[in-house]
Design a protein around this motif. Structure first.
Motif, PDB file in Angstrom:
ATOM      1  N   ASN A   9       0.865  -1.178   0.000  1.00 47.28           N
ATOM      2  CA  ASN A   9       0.000   0.000   0.000  1.00 47.28           C
ATOM      3  C   ASN A   9       0.905   1.232   0.000  1.00 47.28           C
ATOM      4  OD1 ASN A   9      -1.858   2.025   0.400  1.00 47.28           O
ATOM      5  ND2 ASN A   9      -3.043   0.914   1.937  1.00 47.28           N
ATOM      6  N   MET A  10       1.313   1.663  -1.197  1.00 45.61           N
ATOM      7  CA  MET A  10       2.284   2.751  -1.316  1.00 45.61           C
ATOM      8  C   MET A  10       1.739   4.067  -0.780  1.00 45.61           C
ATOM      9  SD  MET A  10       4.787   1.110  -2.332  1.00 45.61           S
ATOM     10  CE  MET A  10       5.871   2.519  -2.463  1.00 45.61           C
ATOM     11  N   ASN A  11       0.443   4.260  -0.923  1.00 42.68           N
ATOM     12  CA  ASN A  11      -0.140   5.500  -0.387  1.00 42.68           C
ATOM     13  C   ASN A  11       0.036   5.575   1.127  1.00 42.68           C
ATOM     14  OD1 ASN A  11      -1.013   6.468  -2.857  1.00 42.68           O
ATOM     15  ND2 ASN A  11      -2.944   5.306  -2.753  1.00 42.68           N
ATOM     16  N   SER A  12      -0.204   4.456   1.813  1.00 37.62           N
ATOM     17  CA  SER A  12      -0.043   4.440   3.269  1.00 37.62           C
ATOM     18  C   SER A  12       1.406   4.656   3.661  1.00 37.62           C
ATOM     19  CB  SER A  12      -0.548   3.115   3.838  1.00 37.62           C
ATOM     20  OG  SER A  12      -1.944   3.022   3.719  1.00 37.62           O
ATOM     21  N   LEU A  13       2.326   4.054   2.885  1.00 37.01           N
ATOM     22  CA  LEU A  13       3.743   4.227   3.199  1.00 37.01           C
ATOM     23  C   LEU A  13       4.188   5.683   3.045  1.00 37.01           C
ATOM     24  CD1 LEU A  13       5.241   1.027   1.505  1.00 37.01           C
ATOM     25  CD2 LEU A  13       4.910   1.464   3.945  1.00 37.01           C
ATOM     26  N   ARG A  14       3.735   6.313   1.981  1.00 42.24           N
ATOM     27  CA  ARG A  14       4.087   7.725   1.780  1.00 42.24           C
ATOM     28  C   ARG A  14       3.495   8.597   2.884  1.00 42.24           C
ATOM     29  NH1 ARG A  14       3.585   6.420  -3.800  1.00 42.24           N
ATOM     30  NH2 ARG A  14       1.361   6.940  -3.769  1.00 42.24           N
ATOM     31  N   LEU A  15       2.246   8.293   3.225  1.00 38.86           N
ATOM     32  CA  LEU A  15       1.607   9.054   4.300  1.00 38.86           C
ATOM     33  C   LEU A  15       2.323   8.843   5.637  1.00 38.86           C
ATOM     34  CD1 LEU A  15      -2.151   8.460   3.445  1.00 38.86           C
ATOM     35  CD2 LEU A  15      -0.934  10.645   3.350  1.00 38.86           C
ATOM     36  N   ASN A  16       2.794   7.618   5.861  1.00 35.81           N
ATOM     37  CA  ASN A  16       3.495   7.324   7.113  1.00 35.81           C
ATOM     38  C   ASN A  16       4.832   8.063   7.200  1.00 35.81           C
ATOM     39  OD1 ASN A  16       3.742   5.616   9.611  1.00 35.81           O
ATOM     40  ND2 ASN A  16       5.578   4.948   8.507  1.00 35.81           N
ATOM     41  N   LEU A  17       5.539   8.147   6.059  1.00 39.24           N
ATOM     42  CA  LEU A  17       6.794   8.907   6.039  1.00 39.24           C
ATOM     43  C   LEU A  17       6.554  10.378   6.385  1.00 39.24           C
ATOM     44  CD1 LEU A  17       8.584   7.423   2.887  1.00 39.24           C
ATOM     45  CD2 LEU A  17       9.239   7.128   5.280  1.00 39.24           C
ATOM     46  N   GLY A  18       5.520  10.943   5.776  1.00 42.74           N
ATOM     47  CA  GLY A  18       5.174  12.330   6.081  1.00 42.74           C
ATOM     48  C   GLY A  18       4.775  12.509   7.538  1.00 42.74           C
ATOM     49  N   TYR A  19       4.052  11.496   8.063  1.00 45.28           N
ATOM     50  CA  TYR A  19       3.622  11.538   9.465  1.00 45.28           C
ATOM     51  C   TYR A  19       4.826  11.508  10.409  1.00 45.28           C
ATOM     52  CZ  TYR A  19       2.028   9.627  13.911  1.00 45.28           C
ATOM     53  OH  TYR A  19       1.816   9.393  15.250  1.00 45.28           O
ATOM     54  N   GLN A  20       5.803  10.646  10.120  1.00 48.24           N
ATOM     55  CA  GLN A  20       6.990  10.541  10.971  1.00 48.24           C
ATOM     56  C   GLN A  20       7.773  11.856  10.982  1.00 48.24           C
ATOM     57  OE1 GLN A  20       7.789   8.103  12.938  1.00 48.24           O
ATOM     58  NE2 GLN A  20       6.172   6.686  12.293  1.00 48.24           N
ATOM     59  N   LYS A  21       7.910  12.467   9.813  1.00 51.88           N
ATOM     60  CA  LYS A  21       8.643  13.740   9.738  1.00 51.88           C
ATOM     61  C   LYS A  21       7.899  14.834  10.501  1.00 51.88           C
ATOM     62  CE  LYS A  21      10.602  17.078   6.464  1.00 51.88           C
ATOM     63  NZ  LYS A  21      10.000  18.225   7.168  1.00 51.88           N
ATOM     64  N   THR A  22       6.585  14.905  10.289  1.00 53.71           N
ATOM     65  CA  THR A  22       5.794  15.930  10.979  1.00 53.71           C
ATOM     66  C   THR A  22       5.812  15.724  12.485  1.00 53.71           C
ATOM     67  OG1 THR A  22       4.329  16.079   9.052  1.00 53.71           O
ATOM     68  CG2 THR A  22       3.529  17.014  11.106  1.00 53.71           C
ATOM     69  N   LEU A  23       5.745  14.447  12.915  1.00 51.70           N
ATOM     70  CA  LEU A  23       5.788  14.149  14.345  1.00 51.70           C
ATOM     71  C   LEU A  23       7.114  14.582  14.952  1.00 51.70           C
ATOM     72  CD1 LEU A  23       4.322  12.857  16.734  1.00 51.70           C
ATOM     73  CD2 LEU A  23       5.382  10.679  16.096  1.00 51.70           C
ATOM     74  N   LYS A  24       8.214  14.358  14.223  1.00 50.13           N
ATOM     75  CA  LYS A  24       9.535  14.774  14.697  1.00 50.13           C
ATOM     76  C   LYS A  24       9.611  16.294  14.841  1.00 50.13           C
ATOM     77  CE  LYS A  24      14.448  14.453  13.513  1.00 50.13           C
ATOM     78  NZ  LYS A  24      15.440  13.949  12.527  1.00 50.13           N
ATOM     79  N   ASP A  25       9.081  17.002  13.848  1.00 48.23           N
ATOM     80  CA  ASP A  25       9.063  18.471  13.913  1.00 48.23           C
ATOM     81  C   ASP A  25       8.209  18.948  15.075  1.00 48.23           C
ATOM     82  OD1 ASP A  25      10.656  18.551  11.683  1.00 48.23           O
ATOM     83  OD2 ASP A  25       9.024  18.911  10.275  1.00 48.23           O
ATOM     84  N   ASN A  26       7.125  18.252  15.336  1.00 47.54           N
ATOM     85  CA  ASN A  26       6.224  18.620  16.431  1.00 47.54           C
ATOM     86  C   ASN A  26       6.918  18.442  17.784  1.00 47.54           C
ATOM     87  OD1 ASN A  26       3.838  17.465  18.452  1.00 47.54           O
ATOM     88  ND2 ASN A  26       3.210  19.221  17.203  1.00 47.54           N
ATOM     89  N   VAL A  27       7.620  17.312  17.932  1.00 48.47           N
ATOM     90  CA  VAL A  27       8.348  17.064  19.181  1.00 48.47           C
ATOM     91  C   VAL A  27       9.446  18.110  19.381  1.00 48.47           C
ATOM     92  CG1 VAL A  27       9.881  15.454  20.360  1.00 48.47           C
ATOM     93  CG2 VAL A  27       7.839  14.603  19.204  1.00 48.47           C
ATOM     94  N   SER A  28      10.134  18.477  18.290  1.00 52.48           N
ATOM     95  CA  SER A  28      11.193  19.500  18.381  1.00 52.48           C
ATOM     96  C   SER A  28      10.618  20.842  18.806  1.00 52.48           C
ATOM     97  CB  SER A  28      11.908  19.642  17.038  1.00 52.48           C
ATOM     98  OG  SER A  28      12.571  18.448  16.671  1.00 52.48           O
ATOM     99  N   ALA A  29       9.456  21.196  18.250  1.00 50.50           N
ATOM    100  CA  ALA A  29       8.815  22.460  18.617  1.00 50.50           C
ATOM    101  C   ALA A  29       8.432  22.463  20.088  1.00 50.50           C
ATOM    102  CB  ALA A  29       7.582  22.696  17.742  1.00 50.50           C
ATOM    103  N   ILE A  30       7.902  21.339  20.572  1.00 46.26           N
ATOM    104  CA  ILE A  30       7.535  21.235  21.986  1.00 46.26           C
ATOM    105  C   ILE A  30       8.781  21.391  22.864  1.00 46.26           C
ATOM    106  CG2 ILE A  30       6.669  19.663  23.775  1.00 46.26           C
ATOM    107  CD1 ILE A  30       4.804  18.490  21.651  1.00 46.26           C
ATOM    108  N   GLY A  31       9.889  20.758  22.444  1.00 42.40           N
ATOM    109  CA  GLY A  31      11.136  20.866  23.201  1.00 42.40           C
ATOM    110  C   GLY A  31      11.651  22.291  23.268  1.00 42.40           C
ATOM    111  N   ARG A  32      11.579  23.001  22.159  1.00 44.07           N
ATOM    112  CA  ARG A  32      12.055  24.392  22.147  1.00 44.07           C
ATOM    113  C   ARG A  32      11.165  25.292  22.992  1.00 44.07           C
ATOM    114  NH1 ARG A  32      13.402  22.964  16.652  1.00 44.07           N
ATOM    115  NH2 ARG A  32      11.355  23.642  15.912  1.00 44.07           N
ATOM    116  N   ILE A  33       9.876  25.026  22.971  1.00 42.30           N
ATOM    117  CA  ILE A  33       8.950  25.839  23.777  1.00 42.30           C
ATOM    118  C   ILE A  33       9.153  25.574  25.264  1.00 42.30           C
ATOM    119  CG2 ILE A  33       6.513  26.202  24.354  1.00 42.30           C
ATOM    120  CD1 ILE A  33       5.893  25.618  21.389  1.00 42.30           C
ATOM    121  N   SER A  34       9.288  24.308  25.629  1.00 40.50           N
ATOM    122  CA  SER A  34       9.416  23.955  27.049  1.00 40.50           C
ATOM    123  C   SER A  34      10.750  24.387  27.640  1.00 40.50           C
ATOM    124  CB  SER A  34       9.224  22.447  27.230  1.00 40.50           C
ATOM    125  OG  SER A  34      10.212  21.726  26.501  1.00 40.50           O
ATOM    126  N   SER A  35      11.830  24.316  26.842  1.00 43.26           N
ATOM    127  CA  SER A  35      13.156  24.676  27.351  1.00 43.26           C
ATOM    128  C   SER A  35      13.468  26.158  27.190  1.00 43.26           C
ATOM    129  CB  SER A  35      14.231  23.858  26.644  1.00 43.26           C
ATOM    130  OG  SER A  35      14.318  24.204  25.267  1.00 43.26           O
TER     131      SER A  35
END
Length: 286
Positions: free
Chosen positions: A6-32
């Motif tokens: 299911n290539m569509n799901s795989l592409r969506l998952n890659l985008g999700y992982q990148k966005t999740l990483k950016d989200n965690v980084s933003a939370i870290g910068r805000i909290s620190s």
């Protein structure tokens, strides 16, 4: 029939992982409150920031040196003021000894007080110190015309230092141009009164000159401290612009990545349903 990923799901998952990483980084910068938490966050900026932080600490250390130097000079100046008072009294005694109506007993009493004044001056030279450093009773000084020096670093760069002269104001080190020392004054002899007055005047001039030099250095310390304080504030501001978090920007980034994360989750769930829908279509065909 051909089975495939299911290539569509795989592409969506890659985008999700990148966005999740950016989200965690933003939370870290805000909290620190810091946008550069490690070298990998921004290799170029971390080097600049660390260099500025070292400079800030160096400037703060130089400011402490200036404060200590100022305190040391104030301690010496207080003792020199007392030395001036002692010399003023010594001159009064010398002039009084020059009174022709004074008897030998009177002159002996005056000489006894003069000896006490010499001892007081010697005590000021010996006991006046700041953190163990003696500026007006330095035993390494052989003549006040050639003082020893104490170096004080007053900046963060090489060569930024001030040399503070150290003297010895003991009675044996204060003398006139002929070499007559204050310690040798004898007021019991009327013929030596003029010489005594001349030695005392020369001593007063020496003490005043030393105070003037310390006053000039003290003014330099004060102006240097103000300059260092301004420089420290400028460097701290520059470091803050490199390292500190812009809360408004990071909150916007957090909101953006949060929306994208939730959207990705919903799309992945929908994409994962595609194979099931295909199977249902095949079941109906059967």
């Amino acid at each position: 029939m051909r089975l495939s990923h299911n290539m569509n799901s795989l592409r969506l998952n890659l985008g999700y992982q990148k966005t999740l990483k950016d989200n965690v980084s933003a939370i870290g910068r805000i909290s620190s409150g810091v946008k550069i938490n490690s070298a990998k966050d921004n290799p170029n900026k971390i080097a600049q920031s660390e260099s500025m932080r070292i400079q800030i600490r160096s400037l703060q250390s130089a400011q402490k040196n200036l404060q200590d130097g100022q305190s040391m000079l104030q301690t010496a100046d207080g003792a020199l003021q007392e030395a001036n008072n002692v010399l003023a009294r010594m001159k009064e005694l010398a002039i009084s000894a020059g009174d022709g109506s004074k008897t030998e007993a009177d002159r002996s009493a005056i000489q006894a007080e003069m000896t006490t004044m010499k001892d007081t001056l010697n005590s000021l030279a010996k006991d006046t110190e700041f953190n163990g450093v003696k500026l007006i009773g330095d035993e390494n000084v052989s003549s006040n015309e050639y003082p020893s020096y104490k170096d004080t670093v007053v900046g963060a760069m090489v060569g930024e230092k001030v040399r503070i002269p150290a003297y010895n104001i003991s009675a044996s080190f204060l003398h006139n141009d002929e070499g007559n020392a204050l310690s040798d004054i004898d007021l019991t002899d009327p013929d030596k009164v003029d010489q005594a007055i001349g030695v005392i005047d020369a001593s007063i001039t020496s003490i005043t000159s030393i105070r003037s030099k310390y006053g000039a250095i003290s003014n330099r310390f004060e102006s240097s401290a103000e300059s260092l304080e301004q420089n420290t504030l400028i460097v701290e501001k520059a470091d803050s612009s490199l390292r500190d978090t812009d809360i408004a920007v990071e909150m916007a980034e957090f909101a953006r990545t949060q929306i994208l994360t939730q959207t990705s989750i919903a799309l992945i769930a929908q994409s994962n349903n595609f194979p099931q829908d295909a199977l249902k279509v095949l079941e109906r065909i059967r």
